[in-house]
Design an enzyme around this catalytic site. Structure first.
Site, mmCIF file in Angstrom:
data_model
loop_
_atom_site.group_PDB
_atom_site.id
_atom_site.type_symbol
_atom_site.label_atom_id
_atom_site.label_comp_id
_atom_site.label_asym_id
_atom_site.label_seq_id
_atom_site.Cartn_x
_atom_site.Cartn_y
_atom_site.Cartn_z
ATOM 1 N N GLU A 75 4.489 -4.213 12.334
ATOM 2 C CA GLU A 75 2.885 -2.959 12.403
ATOM 3 C C GLU A 75 2.025 -3.657 11.441
ATOM 4 O OE1 GLU A 75 2.794 -0.419 14.429
ATOM 5 O OE2 GLU A 75 5.356 0.087 14.154
ATOM 6 N N CYS A 93 -2.996 1.886 6.736
ATOM 7 C CA CYS A 93 -3.642 0.976 8.029
ATOM 8 C C CYS A 93 -3.831 2.777 8.925
ATOM 9 C CB CYS A 93 -2.083 1.096 8.742
ATOM 10 S SG CYS A 93 -0.544 1.948 8.274
ATOM 11 N N ASN A 141 0.597 -1.266 0.196
ATOM 12 C CA ASN A 141 0.307 -0.049 -0.140
ATOM 13 C C ASN A 141 0.682 1.355 0.040
ATOM 14 O OD1 ASN A 141 0.983 -0.921 2.930
ATOM 15 N ND2 ASN A 141 -1.423 0.425 3.372
ATOM 16 N N GLU A 192 8.575 2.562 15.222
ATOM 17 C CA GLU A 192 9.011 3.130 13.868
ATOM 18 C C GLU A 192 9.057 4.648 13.417
ATOM 19 O OE1 GLU A 192 9.120 0.813 10.271
ATOM 20 O OE2 GLU A 192 6.599 0.058 10.768
#
Ligand code: NDP
Length: 483
Positions: free
Chosen positions: A248, A282, A150, A460
């Site tokens: 993630e 997300c 994505n 992150e």
């Protein structure tokens, strides 16, 4: 068009044993190229090469690491138009989003170029006389990076940049759906003056090559973005080898619209966060929890906004929503539409496949109303241009609904009350909280991640990335003669 020569192994471009077709989701007659599928022997070779190269890169020093990362970032930003077009062609996001993604990827590299120069240690007094203590950060070693389709350039960038900045070697397995973006980024990295084997691109099936990579005891750390089931499998493989891990995964981001919110701004932010990137983010707003006083007006305006969005070919001027990424993802989206209806949710608009002049996976943005938080469409990540409205009688009820989820990535609130905003900020169970902003849209220099099933392991991005990409060493030095 790409050829088979798309694996970057130990400083060389190589063929895979087989290849799969890479087609444009806006127009499946457009064959972008072939995506080579690495063999297990090639993967094993890559891991060995990375292990050999890593100490040389660490020894090259901070100026070298800074310069290399700065060059990569600068080139990405300069070529954002050209590479952004490729991202849009391959992934299906509108051109402005493709371009923006590549520019952002460049910013991750330039940011981490500077992080390479920052002092990352600590000094401490010892409780013993004559002893000095310092705490330093060293590379973890070889990092396996597994990324989704994505954000095919930005997500790997926010992993590769810190990995290299902190002196690690990289083995990158991108999504099989977006290999051309991976090759474009790799070509830039490969042109730098770096040791052969330091950075490697291995395309192939996640279930085969990805699985073997994460099971390798020769890998020191794994950074993964993708679905929860795959993340769980990777966690199980990692723990068998005690490999450092950062995951993630999914989300079900709530956005509260309170009775004192600016209605038009709330609708604009909700539509942007729910349907931007075809809902395949997300950080997408998938549960719109709306105060009953504003509910009907909000729903009416949201449906109008969704219906006004121009769905079409990602590279066409004026397109606001591109196609869904693949036939499989479209079929899954339509299944969720059927599941929502079967559970009693009211489909107010969209949710159907659209015909366009080209044969692509186009879908009309969908709004469900009359939904309950226990419905499947409000529990599972759909990754689709589908959003649900949940009615709430009060702020407290809305907050309880927002927090009633296995996930906790982003959470938003639209309100004019400072007190409510402050309470939400403190009590939303999420890694990122947005006040009077869409749930999607984050900066590149601050930490990103979630709670619950959304994330696992250190954060992150930003300075916090050092936690994952480095190992801490505490040194005790008897500086003088012992007393
Ligand atoms: P996956 O989790 O299957 O894929 C993500 C990455 O992991 C890809 O590179 C994939 O490779 C790789 N992979 C797959 N299986 C394994 C394995 N066993 N071991 C190691 N690596 C593996 O996501 P999908 O692309 O299939 O998307 C499915 C759903 O996942 C979406 O509908 C969405 O709900 C969620 N998703 C969430 C994302 C997020 O950012 N939160 C991003 C992408 C997806 P390959 O492409 O070759 O299969």
């Amino acid at each position: 068009m790409l050829d088979m020569n798309g694996l970057y192994i130990d400083g060389r471009w190589e063929n895979g044993a087989t290849a799969i077709e890479n087609r444009n989701p806006s127009d499946v007659s457009d064959l972008i190229g072939l995506c080579p599928q690495a063999t297990t022997a090639q993967l094993d070779e890559v891991i060995e090469a990375a292990r050999r190269a890593q100490p040389r890169w660490w020894a090259a020093g901070v100026q070298k690491r800074h310069d290399v990362l700065m060059a990569i970032g600068t080139e990405l930003m300069a070529r954002a138009d050209e590479i952004g077009r490729l991202v849009s062609r391959e992934e299906g996001k509108p051109l402005a989003e493709g371009r923006g993604e590549v520019y952002r990827a460049g910013q991750f590299f330039t940011y981490f170029a500077a992080e390479a120069l920052r002092g990352h240690g600590d000094l401490a007094e010892s409780v013993r006389k004559g002893v000095e203590i310092d705490v330093r950060r060293e590379p973890v070693g070889v990092v396996a990076i597994i990324s989704p389709w994505n954000f095919p350039v930005a997500t790997p960038a926010w992993k590769i940049a810190p990995a290299l900045a902190f002196g690690n070697a990289v083995v990158w397995k991108p999504a099989n759906l977006t290999p051309a973006s991976a090759v474009a980024l790799t070509e830039i990295i490969a042109r730098q003056d770096i040791p052969a084997g330091l950075f490697n691109l291995v395309t192939g099936s996640g279930r085969e090559i990805g699985q073997r990579l994460v099971e390798s005891p020769a890998i020191h750390a794994i950074s993964f973005t993708g679905s929860v089931p795959v993340g769980r499998g990777i966690a199980a493989a990692a723990i068998a080898n005690m490999t450092k891990l950062q995951l993630e995964m999914g989300s079900k981001n709530p956005m509260l619209v309170m009775d004192d919110a600016d209605l038009d701004l709330s609708v604009a932010h909700a539509a942007n966060a729910a349907f931007g990137g075809t809902g395949q983010k997300c950080t997408a707003a998938s549960r719109l929890i709306v105060h009953e006083k504003l509910h009907d007006a909000f729903v009416e305006k949201l449906v109008a906004a969704a219906q006004a969005l121009k769905v079409g070919h990602a590279l066409e001027e004026g397109t606001q929503i591109g196609p869904v990424v693949s036939a499989g993802q479209l079929a899954q989206n339509l299944d969720y539409i059927a599941a929502g209806k079967a559970e009693g949710a009211e489909l107010l608009c969209g949710g159907t496949r659209l015909e366009r002049p080209t044969d692509g996976y186009f879908m009309a943005p969908a709004v469900f109303a009359g939904t309950r938080n226990d419905m499947r469409i409000n529990r599972e990540e759909m990754f689709a241009p589908i959003t649900s409205v949940i009615r709430a009688g009060s702020y407290d009820e809305a907050l309880a609904i927002a927090n009633d989820s296995a996930f906790g990535l982003t959470a938003g609130i639209m309100t004019r009350s400072l007190a409510r905003a402050a309470h939400f900020r403190a009590n939303a169970r999420a890694g990122c909280v947005m006040v009077n902003l869409p749930t999607a849209g984050t900066d590149y220099h601050v930490p990103f991640g979630g709670r619950g099933a959304s994330s696992y392991g250190p954060r992150e991005q930003g300075r916090y990335a050092a936690e994952f990409y480095t190992a801490v060493k505490t040194a005790y030095v008897a500086a003088g003669e012992p007393e």
